[in-house]
Design a protein around this motif. Structure first.
Motif, mmCIF file in Angstrom:
data_model
loop_
_atom_site.group_PDB
_atom_site.id
_atom_site.type_symbol
_atom_site.label_atom_id
_atom_site.label_comp_id
_atom_site.label_asym_id
_atom_site.label_seq_id
_atom_site.Cartn_x
_atom_site.Cartn_y
_atom_site.Cartn_z
ATOM 1 N N ALA A 4 -2.062 -8.677 -9.898
ATOM 2 C CA ALA A 4 -2.512 -9.991 -9.280
ATOM 3 C C ALA A 4 -1.576 -10.637 -8.566
ATOM 4 O O ALA A 4 -2.106 -11.487 -7.397
ATOM 5 N N ARG A 5 -0.452 -10.448 -8.747
ATOM 6 C CA ARG A 5 0.587 -11.254 -8.305
ATOM 7 C C ARG A 5 0.825 -10.589 -6.810
ATOM 8 O O ARG A 5 1.037 -11.186 -5.730
ATOM 9 N N ARG A 6 0.828 -9.239 -6.621
ATOM 10 C CA ARG A 6 0.766 -8.582 -5.440
ATOM 11 C C ARG A 6 -0.328 -9.084 -4.617
ATOM 12 O O ARG A 6 -0.227 -9.145 -3.178
ATOM 13 N N LEU A 14 -1.906 -11.690 -4.541
ATOM 14 C CA LEU A 14 -1.817 -13.217 -4.280
ATOM 15 C C LEU A 14 -0.818 -13.140 -3.098
ATOM 16 O O LEU A 14 -0.914 -13.790 -2.179
ATOM 17 N N ILE A 15 0.280 -12.455 -3.118
ATOM 18 C CA ILE A 15 1.340 -12.432 -2.092
ATOM 19 C C ILE A 15 0.742 -12.151 -0.715
ATOM 20 O O ILE A 15 0.894 -12.505 0.481
ATOM 21 N N VAL A 16 -0.200 -11.144 -0.948
ATOM 22 C CA VAL A 16 -0.876 -10.284 0.350
ATOM 23 C C VAL A 16 -1.540 -11.469 0.902
ATOM 24 O O VAL A 16 -1.794 -11.752 2.163
ATOM 25 N N MET A 17 -2.614 -11.945 0.229
ATOM 26 C CA MET A 17 -3.331 -12.908 0.526
ATOM 27 C C MET A 17 -2.748 -14.422 1.249
ATOM 28 O O MET A 17 -3.297 -14.890 2.186
ATOM 29 N N VAL A 18 -1.657 -14.826 0.523
ATOM 30 C CA VAL A 18 -0.929 -15.938 1.012
ATOM 31 C C VAL A 18 -0.459 -15.430 2.510
ATOM 32 O O VAL A 18 -0.651 -16.540 3.404
ATOM 33 N N THR A 19 0.142 -14.409 2.604
ATOM 34 C CA THR A 19 0.800 -14.272 4.027
ATOM 35 C C THR A 19 -0.412 -13.770 5.035
ATOM 36 O O THR A 19 -0.429 -14.068 6.112
ATOM 37 N N TYR A 20 -1.466 -13.510 4.540
ATOM 38 C CA TYR A 20 -2.735 -13.125 5.427
ATOM 39 C C TYR A 20 -3.232 -14.248 6.045
ATOM 40 O O TYR A 20 -3.525 -14.447 7.045
ATOM 41 N N ARG A 62 0.829 -1.398 0.094
ATOM 42 C CA ARG A 62 0.049 -0.075 -0.015
ATOM 43 C C ARG A 62 0.877 1.349 0.015
ATOM 44 O O ARG A 62 0.486 2.084 -0.536
ATOM 45 N N PHE A 63 2.061 1.193 0.797
ATOM 46 C CA PHE A 63 2.648 2.671 1.017
ATOM 47 C C PHE A 63 4.018 2.562 0.394
ATOM 48 O O PHE A 63 4.682 3.615 -0.110
ATOM 49 N N ALA A 64 4.888 1.327 0.191
ATOM 50 C CA ALA A 64 6.125 1.404 -0.123
ATOM 51 C C ALA A 64 6.673 1.012 -1.599
ATOM 52 O O ALA A 64 7.451 1.556 -2.251
ATOM 53 N N ALA A 65 5.825 0.098 -2.152
ATOM 54 C CA ALA A 65 5.809 -0.245 -3.465
ATOM 55 C C ALA A 65 5.648 0.775 -4.619
ATOM 56 O O ALA A 65 4.418 1.257 -4.512
ATOM 57 N N PRO A 66 6.246 0.539 -5.791
ATOM 58 C CA PRO A 66 5.621 1.797 -6.690
ATOM 59 C C PRO A 66 4.140 0.963 -7.437
ATOM 60 O O PRO A 66 4.082 -0.191 -7.135
ATOM 61 N N PRO A 67 3.560 1.720 -8.071
ATOM 62 C CA PRO A 67 2.222 1.045 -8.568
ATOM 63 C C PRO A 67 2.459 -0.098 -9.531
ATOM 64 O O PRO A 67 3.682 0.041 -10.188
ATOM 65 N N ALA A 68 1.620 -1.057 -9.547
ATOM 66 C CA ALA A 68 1.676 -2.084 -10.336
ATOM 67 C C ALA A 68 1.672 -1.551 -11.926
ATOM 68 O O ALA A 68 0.558 -0.813 -12.172
ATOM 69 N N VAL A 69 2.432 -1.945 -12.847
ATOM 70 C CA VAL A 69 2.312 -1.547 -14.035
ATOM 71 C C VAL A 69 1.260 -2.238 -15.033
ATOM 72 O O VAL A 69 0.517 -1.755 -15.541
#
Length: 133
Positions: free
Chosen positions: A123-125, A127-133, A110-117
């Motif tokens: 979708a990968r982002r 997925l990563i957030v949901m897997v760690t959640y 939400r705050f550090a990564a640049p916007p997804a192009v």
């Protein structure tokens, strides 16, 4: 009279059925059943998390106008992880640190990564957030 009663209670504080010497009462009062070595190990982990992930997340949150709440939340979840590590329970520590990882990943997205192009990158982002959640 009330003050004297509290002094007596504090002087006779018991931990695990054994009398605590006066110089250790403050540690046991503050940490309760938490172990000091575990607390130090957990605090070291929290410092590493805050240095690696916390600084960029806070910088982005400040730019978005949410620096105060995000800093407070980071402090709360790191304190929770330190307490869980100090408890001596491996499952509690594992769960707490996975929670920190999950929320750090979300904060980074939400705050550090640049916007997804691309849509695939977004979708990968997710997925990563949901897997760690």
């Amino acid at each position: 009279m009330r003050r004297i009663a509290w002094q007596i209670v504090l002087q006779r504080a018991q931990f695990g059925g054994h009398f605590i010497p006066r110089k250790r009462q403050a540690n046991h009062f503050l940490l309760g059943p938490l172990g000091v070595p575990g607390a130090l190990f957990g605090a070291a982990g929290a410092v590493v998390v805050l240095l690696i992930a916390g600084r960029p997340i806070l910088a982005g949150a400040r730019a978005a106008g949410a620096g105060g709440p995000v800093a407070g939340y980071l402090a709360v979840i790191c304190s929770m992880a330190v307490a869980a590590t100090a408890s001596g329970s491996p499952l509690a520590a594992l769960g707490a640190w996975l929670f920190v990882l999950s929320d750090a990943t979300l904060g980074w997205d939400r705050f550090a990564a640049p916007p997804a192009v691309t849509a695939a990158a977004a979708a990968r982002r997710r997925l990563i957030v949901m897997v760690t959640y």
